[in-house]
Scaffold this active site. Structure first.
Site, PDB file in Angstrom:
ATOM      1  N   ASN A   8      -6.117   0.346   0.759  1.00 23.90           N
ATOM      2  CA  ASN A   8      -6.225   0.225   2.282  1.00 23.90           C
ATOM      3  C   ASN A   8      -4.771  -0.536   2.702  1.00 23.90           C
ATOM      4  O   ASN A   8      -4.676  -0.607   3.981  1.00 23.90           O
ATOM      5  CB  ASN A   8      -7.372  -0.645   2.688  1.00 23.90           C
ATOM      6  CG  ASN A   8      -8.654   0.214   2.415  1.00 23.90           C
ATOM      7  OD1 ASN A   8      -8.869   1.266   2.514  1.00 23.90           O
ATOM      8  ND2 ASN A   8      -9.484  -0.682   1.822  1.00 23.90           N
ATOM      9  N   ASP A  78      -3.264  -3.093  -9.019  1.00 24.47           N
ATOM     10  CA  ASP A  78      -3.408  -4.372  -8.966  1.00 24.47           C
ATOM     11  C   ASP A  78      -2.008  -5.080  -9.105  1.00 24.47           C
ATOM     12  O   ASP A  78      -1.464  -4.954 -10.087  1.00 24.47           O
ATOM     13  CB  ASP A  78      -4.457  -5.068  -9.448  1.00 24.47           C
ATOM     14  CG  ASP A  78      -4.940  -6.409  -8.896  1.00 24.47           C
ATOM     15  OD1 ASP A  78      -5.287  -6.388  -7.815  1.00 24.47           O
ATOM     16  OD2 ASP A  78      -4.810  -7.430  -9.399  1.00 24.47           O
ATOM     17  N   ASP A 164       8.389 -10.649  -0.857  1.00 24.04           N
ATOM     18  CA  ASP A 164       9.836  -9.805  -0.961  1.00 24.04           C
ATOM     19  C   ASP A 164      11.073 -10.930  -0.585  1.00 24.04           C
ATOM     20  O   ASP A 164      12.007 -10.865  -1.309  1.00 24.04           O
ATOM     21  CB  ASP A 164       9.967  -8.584  -0.348  1.00 24.04           C
ATOM     22  CG  ASP A 164       9.186  -7.503  -1.071  1.00 24.04           C
ATOM     23  OD1 ASP A 164       8.688  -7.812  -2.443  1.00 24.04           O
ATOM     24  OD2 ASP A 164       9.101  -6.251  -0.734  1.00 24.04           O
ATOM     25  N   LYS A 184      14.326  -0.545  -4.167  1.00 25.76           N
ATOM     26  CA  LYS A 184      13.233  -1.376  -4.783  1.00 25.76           C
ATOM     27  C   LYS A 184      12.243  -0.526  -5.436  1.00 25.76           C
ATOM     28  O   LYS A 184      12.291  -1.116  -6.736  1.00 25.76           O
ATOM     29  CB  LYS A 184      12.403  -1.711  -3.674  1.00 25.76           C
ATOM     30  CG  LYS A 184      11.326  -2.746  -3.892  1.00 25.76           C
ATOM     31  CD  LYS A 184      10.401  -3.293  -2.847  1.00 25.76           C
ATOM     32  CE  LYS A 184       9.140  -3.856  -3.616  1.00 25.76           C
ATOM     33  NZ  LYS A 184       8.223  -4.239  -2.236  1.00 25.76           N
ATOM     34  N   ARG A 190       5.889  -1.977  -9.430  1.00 33.16           N
ATOM     35  CA  ARG A 190       5.006  -0.971  -9.040  1.00 33.16           C
ATOM     36  C   ARG A 190       5.640   0.340  -9.305  1.00 33.16           C
ATOM     37  O   ARG A 190       5.186   1.231 -10.000  1.00 33.16           O
ATOM     38  CB  ARG A 190       4.837  -0.941  -7.606  1.00 33.16           C
ATOM     39  CG  ARG A 190       3.847   0.122  -7.025  1.00 33.16           C
ATOM     40  CD  ARG A 190       3.101  -0.194  -5.514  1.00 33.16           C
ATOM     41  NE  ARG A 190       2.865  -1.687  -5.480  1.00 33.16           N
ATOM     42  CZ  ARG A 190       3.364  -2.772  -5.100  1.00 33.16           C
ATOM     43  NH1 ARG A 190       4.504  -2.643  -4.544  1.00 33.16           N
ATOM     44  NH2 ARG A 190       2.827  -3.948  -5.090  1.00 33.16           N
TER      45      ARG A 190
HETATM   46  P1  IMP Z   1      -3.621  -6.460  -4.421  1.00 38.57           P
HETATM   47  O1  IMP Z   1      -3.521  -5.798  -3.195  1.00 38.57           O
HETATM   48  O2  IMP Z   1      -4.829  -7.317  -4.599  1.00 38.57           O
HETATM   49  O3  IMP Z   1      -2.980  -6.001  -5.636  1.00 38.57           O
HETATM   50  O4  IMP Z   1      -2.665  -7.735  -4.095  1.00 38.57           O
HETATM   51  C1  IMP Z   1      -1.424  -7.463  -4.226  1.00 38.57           C
HETATM   52  C2  IMP Z   1      -0.534  -8.673  -3.539  1.00 38.57           C
HETATM   53  O5  IMP Z   1       0.525  -9.031  -4.309  1.00 38.57           O
HETATM   54  C3  IMP Z   1       0.137  -8.304  -1.987  1.00 38.57           C
HETATM   55  O6  IMP Z   1      -0.682  -8.270  -1.196  1.00 38.57           O
HETATM   56  C4  IMP Z   1       1.206  -9.415  -1.972  1.00 38.57           C
HETATM   57  O7  IMP Z   1       0.658 -10.458  -1.784  1.00 38.57           O
HETATM   58  C5  IMP Z   1       1.824  -9.356  -3.650  1.00 38.57           C
HETATM   59  N1  IMP Z   1       2.666  -8.416  -3.890  1.00 38.57           N
HETATM   60  C6  IMP Z   1       2.489  -7.409  -4.713  1.00 38.57           C
HETATM   61  N2  IMP Z   1       3.281  -6.531  -4.980  1.00 38.57           N
HETATM   62  C7  IMP Z   1       4.279  -6.955  -4.069  1.00 38.57           C
HETATM   63  C8  IMP Z   1       5.774  -6.611  -3.627  1.00 38.57           C
HETATM   64  O8  IMP Z   1       6.259  -5.487  -4.066  1.00 38.57           O
HETATM   65  N3  IMP Z   1       6.238  -7.199  -2.666  1.00 38.57           N
HETATM   66  C9  IMP Z   1       5.764  -8.494  -2.162  1.00 38.57           C
HETATM   67  N4  IMP Z   1       4.592  -8.737  -2.648  1.00 38.57           N
HETATM   68  C10 IMP Z   1       3.782  -8.206  -3.471  1.00 38.57           C
END
Ligand code: IMP
Length: 205
Positions: A8, A78, A164, A184, A190
């Site tokens: 989401n 994740d 970031d 990026k 990712r």
């Molecule tokens: P998820 O949605 O539970 O996987 O949480 C991922 C969280 O990790 C995001 O909401 C950010 O807080 C952090 N995060 C993951 N990837 C990035 C990125 O590419 N840039 C900045 N923060 C990231």
């Protein structure tokens, strides 16, 4: 087969959509299907959470009356930031660190304050992303990507999202938020995880 992205988070959906755009695999988000569903993420690892998100979203889609004739492959990720000097925080709970509604300016400022006396050699950090895909027959594929960097001395840049602006890339002399989305995606955790996943999915599309 319809590939559905179980997130989401519009920032992730945009980045992942761009990453898959050159693979021949069309990825629809739940929002594209007019659906919202929030899977659990109760695990202690990125792998557990990515698999849980994909599996629960696949079950949700299968349970819908109008899905009977559709074969869904569900893709989830994740991800999070690991900072060595903070014992691995924010880690698996990066999205919730200091509260889900806390602006990232506040979170990033707090992290910089905690790290103000940490010397350069102790500022190592990495972003990790695990992609998981549940295929229509229940088979689960996973792929992991990592981006190494350091915690900047101050935030910089306005691109990207989340942490970031504080994630510094020493070899470029820039933070991740100072790169364009394309730059990026070329190097990001990712990007790496999704490209690896796209390779694994060749032949399924
Ligand atoms: P998820 O949605 O539970 O996987 O949480 C991922 C969280 O990790 C995001 O909401 C950010 O807080 C952090 N995060 C993951 N990837 C990035 C990125 O590419 N840039 C900045 N923060 C990231």
């Amino acid at each position: 087969m319809v590939f559905v992205l179980a997130t989401n988070n519009p920032n992730k959906a945009r980045e992942i959509g761009a990453l898959f755009s050159c693979t021949g695999i069309d990825v629809l988000s739940l929002a594209d299907l007019g659906l919202t569903f929030t899977p659990g993420e109760d695990g202690n690892t990125f792998v557990d959470n990515a698999v849980q998100k994909a599996t629960e979203t696949a079950a949700f889609l299968r349970g819908r009356a109008d899905s009977a004739d559709k074969a869904y492959a569900v893709l989830a990720d994740d991800s999070g930031l690991i900072i060595d000097a903070l014992g691995g925080l924010p880690g698996v709970d990066s999205a919730l660190y200091m509260g889900a509604d806390t602006p990232y300016e506040v979170r990033n400022a707090f992290i910089l304050k905690q790290m103000q006396n940490v010397p350069d050699e102790g500022r190592a950090a990495r972003f990790v992303c695990v992609a998981a895909c549940v295929l229509p027959d229940g088979e689960v594929l996973t792929a992991t990507g990592t981006l190494e960097g350091t915690v900047a001395r101050e935030c910089a840049g306005v691109n990207g999202f989340g942490y970031d602006p504080l994630f510094f890339l020493p070899e470029r002399g820039l933070t991740l938020a100072q790169l364009s989305e394309g730059e990026k995606n070329e190097i990001s955790h990712r990007g790496k995880a999704m490209r690896e996943m796209a390779r694994k999915l060749e032949g399924y599309a």
